[in-house]
Motif scaffolding. Structure first.
Motif, mmCIF file in Angstrom:
data_model
loop_
_atom_site.group_PDB
_atom_site.id
_atom_site.type_symbol
_atom_site.label_atom_id
_atom_site.label_comp_id
_atom_site.label_asym_id
_atom_site.label_seq_id
_atom_site.Cartn_x
_atom_site.Cartn_y
_atom_site.Cartn_z
ATOM 1 N N ASP A 179 3.442 2.280 2.863
ATOM 2 C CA ASP A 179 2.573 2.609 3.989
ATOM 3 C C ASP A 179 2.078 1.350 4.685
ATOM 4 O OD1 ASP A 179 2.693 5.411 3.458
ATOM 5 O OD2 ASP A 179 1.212 5.162 1.868
ATOM 6 N N GLY A 180 1.840 0.309 3.914
ATOM 7 C CA GLY A 180 1.417 -0.980 4.453
ATOM 8 C C GLY A 180 1.949 -2.087 3.568
ATOM 9 N N GLY B 72 1.865 -2.107 8.975
ATOM 10 C CA GLY B 72 1.561 -0.797 8.419
ATOM 11 C C GLY B 72 0.072 -0.598 8.191
ATOM 12 N N THR B 73 -0.252 0.294 7.265
ATOM 13 C CA THR B 73 -1.637 0.657 6.974
ATOM 14 C C THR B 73 -2.255 -0.345 6.011
ATOM 15 O OG1 THR B 73 -1.096 3.001 7.235
ATOM 16 C CG2 THR B 73 -3.150 2.465 6.103
ATOM 17 N N PRO B 74 -3.313 -1.055 6.408
ATOM 18 C CA PRO B 74 -3.948 -2.005 5.490
ATOM 19 C C PRO B 74 -4.798 -1.279 4.450
ATOM 20 C CG PRO B 74 -5.125 -1.950 7.570
ATOM 21 C CD PRO B 74 -3.936 -1.050 7.741
ATOM 22 N N GLY C 222 -8.728 -3.808 8.431
ATOM 23 C CA GLY C 222 -7.522 -4.621 8.481
ATOM 24 C C GLY C 222 -7.317 -5.395 7.195
ATOM 25 N N TRP C 223 -6.331 -6.284 7.212
ATOM 26 C CA TRP C 223 -6.041 -7.153 6.082
ATOM 27 C C TRP C 223 -7.022 -8.338 6.119
ATOM 28 C CZ3 TRP C 223 -2.234 -5.462 2.828
ATOM 29 C CH2 TRP C 223 -1.336 -4.532 3.332
ATOM 30 N N VAL D 58 0.869 -1.171 0.000
ATOM 31 C CA VAL D 58 0.000 0.000 0.000
ATOM 32 C C VAL D 58 0.905 1.220 0.000
ATOM 33 C CG1 VAL D 58 -1.787 1.269 1.233
ATOM 34 C CG2 VAL D 58 -1.780 -1.235 1.278
ATOM 35 N N PRO E 159 -5.526 -6.538 11.740
ATOM 36 C CA PRO E 159 -4.879 -5.237 11.537
ATOM 37 C C PRO E 159 -3.384 -5.337 11.250
ATOM 38 C CG PRO E 159 -5.457 -5.560 13.850
ATOM 39 C CD PRO E 159 -6.093 -6.674 13.095
ATOM 40 N N SER E 160 -2.714 -6.291 11.874
ATOM 41 C CA SER E 160 -1.278 -6.494 11.655
ATOM 42 C C SER E 160 -0.876 -7.789 12.337
ATOM 43 C CB SER E 160 -0.450 -5.323 12.226
ATOM 44 O OG SER E 160 -0.603 -5.251 13.638
ATOM 45 N N ASP F 229 -7.868 -1.783 3.804
ATOM 46 C CA ASP F 229 -9.215 -1.619 4.345
ATOM 47 C C ASP F 229 -9.088 -1.151 5.791
ATOM 48 O OD1 ASP F 229 -11.708 -2.455 5.821
ATOM 49 O OD2 ASP F 229 -12.293 -3.080 3.814
ATOM 50 N N PRO F 230 -9.892 -0.181 6.218
ATOM 51 C CA PRO F 230 -9.776 0.310 7.604
ATOM 52 C C PRO F 230 -9.916 -0.786 8.655
ATOM 53 C CG PRO F 230 -11.174 1.763 6.307
ATOM 54 C CD PRO F 230 -10.895 0.565 5.443
#
Length: 307
Positions: A163-164, A177-179, A184-185, A18, A204-205, A181-182
């Motif tokens: 970023d992710g 990092g940032t997935p 998560g992955w 991302v 989320p991570s 989708d808000p």
């Protein structure tokens, strides 16, 4: 987002970035190829092969290999010995000496095969990136290598500006990092040895890994074997579980805890996971799905019986 699919460590590879540089997935794929060159027991010039043939001498290795060996020690401690990276000679005796994807690549061991040594007697020289593994100790990166490789790949991708990032090696995941989708992955748990999924959920991570007695099977002396050995007996585990999937804070932790849960069997697997604050699910050889409370609330697709 950018994506790359390929193969590494004898497994399907998927990388998702991302943001970040356009070439970040390509650069991480190259990094993972390097880790395979260092860690594969099927390559004659790998660090692992050099260590296994060194007969107690010091060996200069990649810094990541020092990390791998220290992580092996942590994995043994974390699982109270249910994960054991020193079973390679027995695994070879049982017939798993060649790569499942390239039979020309074979494991090199000292002759005769040594007795298992003590993992805690490994000596590290971080200044010179060298290691001395005591004579009689033979190591196999195995699943922990895939999990740690994914963790290192995510860390490097974020350092490069992504970023992710998600790294999937053989379906085992490391994410950070940032997935995209808000929530998560998105993780999808597949049916063992057949098409279809059991459930989906967002992470989320961290890491997600599955240990299985289904994925690597072969016959020796007309007897079915699999690669998950019980450290107490040196034999393929008689577990009544087909798979164990674990969500943890890192990929390597998910790998070793999934192995521990698989060996524990259906009677003890969930207690083991909940006692360690982990999420996960297991599938029995009758197709029954057992899940920790947080995953049991999901819609779970039934699995057909396997006996």
């Amino acid at each position: 987002m950018s994506e790359l699919v390929g193969r590494v460590m004898g497994s399907e590879l998927q990388l998702i970035a991302v943001g970040g540089p356009q070439d970040v997935v390509r650069r991480i794929a190259g990094f993972l190829d390097q880790l395979e060159q260092h860690w594969s027991r099927f390559l004659p010039d790998s660090d692992i092969t050099h260590i296994n043939l060194a007969d107690g001498a010091w060996v200069t290795v990649a810094p990541e290999t020092l990390t791998l060996l220290a992580t092996m020690q942590a994995g043994v401690e974390l699982t109270a010995g249910r994960y054991d990276p020193t079973m390679l000679p027995r695994l070879v005796e049982l017939g798993y000496d060649a790569s499942r994807h390239d039979p020309t690549k074979r494991t090199l061991l000292p002759a005769p095969a040594p007795r298992r040594g003590d993992l805690w007697d490994i000596e590290f020289d971080t200044e010179h990136s060298a290691v001395r593994v005591p004579s009689g100790l033979v190591l196999d990166a195995g699943g922990i290598g895939k999990g740690l490789a994914g963790d290192l790949a995510v860390r490097r991708a974020l350092e490069l500006g992504a970023d992710g990032f998600l790294c999937s090696i053989g379906g085992d995941l490391s994410m950070g990092g940032t997935p995209p989708d808000p929530e998560g992955w998105t993780v999808e748990i597949e049916q063992p040895d057949r098409i279809g999924s059991i459930c989906r959920f967002a992470v989320p991570s961290g890491g997600v890994a599955t240990s299985s007695t289904v994925s690597r099977r072969w016959f020796m002396d007309r007897t079915a074997r699999h690669h998950v050995l019980d450290p107490l007996t040196g034999e393929p585990s008689p577990t009544d579980l087909l798979t164990a999937t674990v969500v943890a804070t890192t990929g390597w932790q998910a790998e070793v805890q999934a192995t521990a849960a698989l060996l524990a069997g259906s009677d003890d697997a969930l207690d083991l996971l909940t006692g360690r604050g982990l999420s996960g699910l297991v599938i029995t050889d009758l197709g029954e799905i057992l899940a920790t409370e947080d995953l049991a609330v999901l819609p779970l697709e039934p699995v057909g019986g396997h006996r």
